[in-house]
Design a protein around this motif. Structure first.
Motif, PDB file in Angstrom:
ATOM      1  N   ARG A 168       2.032 -11.088 -14.159  1.00 11.72           N
ATOM      2  CA  ARG A 168       2.055  -9.766 -14.801  1.00 11.72           C
ATOM      3  C   ARG A 168       3.425  -9.132 -14.605  1.00 11.72           C
ATOM      4  O   ARG A 168       4.113  -9.392 -13.622  1.00 11.72           O
ATOM      5  CB  ARG A 168       1.032  -8.828 -14.172  1.00 11.72           C
ATOM      6  CG  ARG A 168      -0.375  -9.354 -14.111  1.00 11.72           C
ATOM      7  CD  ARG A 168      -1.108  -9.139 -15.428  1.00 11.72           C
ATOM      8  NE  ARG A 168      -2.514  -9.471 -15.288  1.00 11.72           N
ATOM      9  CZ  ARG A 168      -3.023 -10.670 -15.538  1.00 11.72           C
ATOM     10  NH1 ARG A 168      -2.242 -11.652 -15.922  1.00 11.72           N
ATOM     11  NH2 ARG A 168      -4.307 -10.903 -15.412  1.00 11.72           N
ATOM     12  N   GLU A 169       3.779  -8.283 -15.541  1.00 14.87           N
ATOM     13  CA  GLU A 169       4.976  -7.462 -15.404  1.00 14.87           C
ATOM     14  C   GLU A 169       4.513  -6.091 -14.932  1.00 14.87           C
ATOM     15  O   GLU A 169       3.501  -5.572 -15.408  1.00 14.87           O
ATOM     16  CB  GLU A 169       5.681  -7.348 -16.748  1.00 14.87           C
ATOM     17  CG  GLU A 169       6.981  -6.610 -16.687  1.00 14.87           C
ATOM     18  CD  GLU A 169       7.684  -6.578 -18.030  1.00 14.87           C
ATOM     19  OE1 GLU A 169       8.655  -5.825 -18.139  1.00 14.87           O
ATOM     20  OE2 GLU A 169       7.256  -7.290 -18.956  1.00 14.87           O
ATOM     21  N   CYS A 170       5.227  -5.504 -13.997  1.00 13.53           N
ATOM     22  CA  CYS A 170       4.859  -4.201 -13.462  1.00 13.53           C
ATOM     23  C   CYS A 170       4.793  -3.181 -14.593  1.00 13.53           C
ATOM     24  O   CYS A 170       5.654  -3.161 -15.479  1.00 13.53           O
ATOM     25  CB  CYS A 170       5.870  -3.758 -12.407  1.00 13.53           C
ATOM     26  SG  CYS A 170       5.411  -2.213 -11.597  1.00 13.53           S
ATOM     27  N   ALA A 171       3.764  -2.320 -14.579  1.00 10.87           N
ATOM     28  CA  ALA A 171       3.558  -1.324 -15.635  1.00 10.87           C
ATOM     29  C   ALA A 171       4.524  -0.154 -15.549  1.00 10.87           C
ATOM     30  O   ALA A 171       4.607   0.648 -16.470  1.00 10.87           O
ATOM     31  CB  ALA A 171       2.119  -0.817 -15.589  1.00 10.87           C
ATOM     32  N   SER A 172       5.265  -0.053 -14.469  1.00 19.32           N
ATOM     33  CA  SER A 172       6.238   1.025 -14.334  1.00 19.32           C
ATOM     34  C   SER A 172       7.397   0.794 -15.288  1.00 19.32           C
ATOM     35  O   SER A 172       7.885  -0.328 -15.433  1.00 19.32           O
ATOM     36  CB  SER A 172       6.759   1.079 -12.898  1.00 19.32           C
ATOM     37  OG  SER A 172       7.807   2.000 -12.785  1.00 19.32           O
ATOM     38  N   GLU A 173       7.842   1.867 -15.933  1.00 13.25           N
ATOM     39  CA  GLU A 173       8.945   1.750 -16.891  1.00 13.25           C
ATOM     40  C   GLU A 173      10.280   1.440 -16.225  1.00 13.25           C
ATOM     41  O   GLU A 173      11.192   0.920 -16.848  1.00 13.25           O
ATOM     42  CB  GLU A 173       9.066   3.041 -17.697  1.00 13.25           C
ATOM     43  CG  GLU A 173       7.865   3.306 -18.571  1.00 13.25           C
ATOM     44  CD  GLU A 173       7.941   4.654 -19.262  1.00 13.25           C
ATOM     45  OE1 GLU A 173       8.935   5.377 -19.058  1.00 13.25           O
ATOM     46  OE2 GLU A 173       7.006   4.965 -19.995  1.00 13.25           O
ATOM     47  N   THR A 174      10.391   1.749 -14.940  1.00 16.08           N
ATOM     48  CA  THR A 174      11.662   1.562 -14.241  1.00 16.08           C
ATOM     49  C   THR A 174      11.665   0.369 -13.297  1.00 16.08           C
ATOM     50  O   THR A 174      12.647   0.141 -12.610  1.00 16.08           O
ATOM     51  CB  THR A 174      12.007   2.827 -13.432  1.00 16.08           C
ATOM     52  OG1 THR A 174      10.953   3.066 -12.496  1.00 16.08           O
ATOM     53  CG2 THR A 174      12.173   4.026 -14.341  1.00 16.08           C
ATOM     54  N   CYS A 175      10.587  -0.391 -13.261  1.00 13.19           N
ATOM     55  CA  CYS A 175      10.496  -1.519 -12.324  1.00 13.19           C
ATOM     56  C   CYS A 175      10.634  -2.846 -13.069  1.00 13.19           C
ATOM     57  O   CYS A 175       9.872  -3.137 -13.989  1.00 13.19           O
ATOM     58  CB  CYS A 175       9.164  -1.482 -11.581  1.00 13.19           C
ATOM     59  SG  CYS A 175       9.004  -2.803 -10.376  1.00 13.19           S
ATOM     60  N   PRO A 176      11.578  -3.682 -12.669  1.00 12.40           N
ATOM     61  CA  PRO A 176      11.781  -4.959 -13.347  1.00 12.40           C
ATOM     62  C   PRO A 176      10.983  -6.120 -12.739  1.00 12.40           C
ATOM     63  O   PRO A 176      11.148  -7.257 -13.162  1.00 12.40           O
ATOM     64  CB  PRO A 176      13.281  -5.202 -13.149  1.00 12.40           C
ATOM     65  CG  PRO A 176      13.540  -4.615 -11.796  1.00 12.40           C
ATOM     66  CD  PRO A 176      12.644  -3.399 -11.710  1.00 12.40           C
TER      67      PRO A 176
END
Length: 79
Positions: free
Chosen positions: A36-44
């Protein structure tokens, strides 16, 4: 007793080979569908969702999940 010694120096190519082998095993193994990719807009960050339902959204609840919940709470309070 047992004797221990220093490990021989590891070459860069050996480290990269080991890393590549581990990534192939991870990407083609039973957890491949759980990336999964983190759902935070600023987290890569990308993580393996090991939760039972497979519904994890953030790389870390202590980091990104908490920040998201604090922002949502503050937004509700300002309305």
């Amino acid at each position: 007793g047992t004797a221990t010694g220093w490990a021989t120096p590891v070459l860069t190519s050996q480290a990269l080979s080991t890393l590549a082998r581990e990534m192939i095993d991870l990407l083609s193994g039973p957890l491949a569908e759980r990336f999964r990719e983190c759902a935070s807009e600023t987290c890569p960050l990308v993580f393996v969702d090991s939760s039972r339902p497979g519904a994890r959204r953030w790389c870390s609840m202590e980091r990104c999940g908490n920040r998201h919940k604090v922002r949502a709470l503050r937004a509700r309070r300002t309305l």
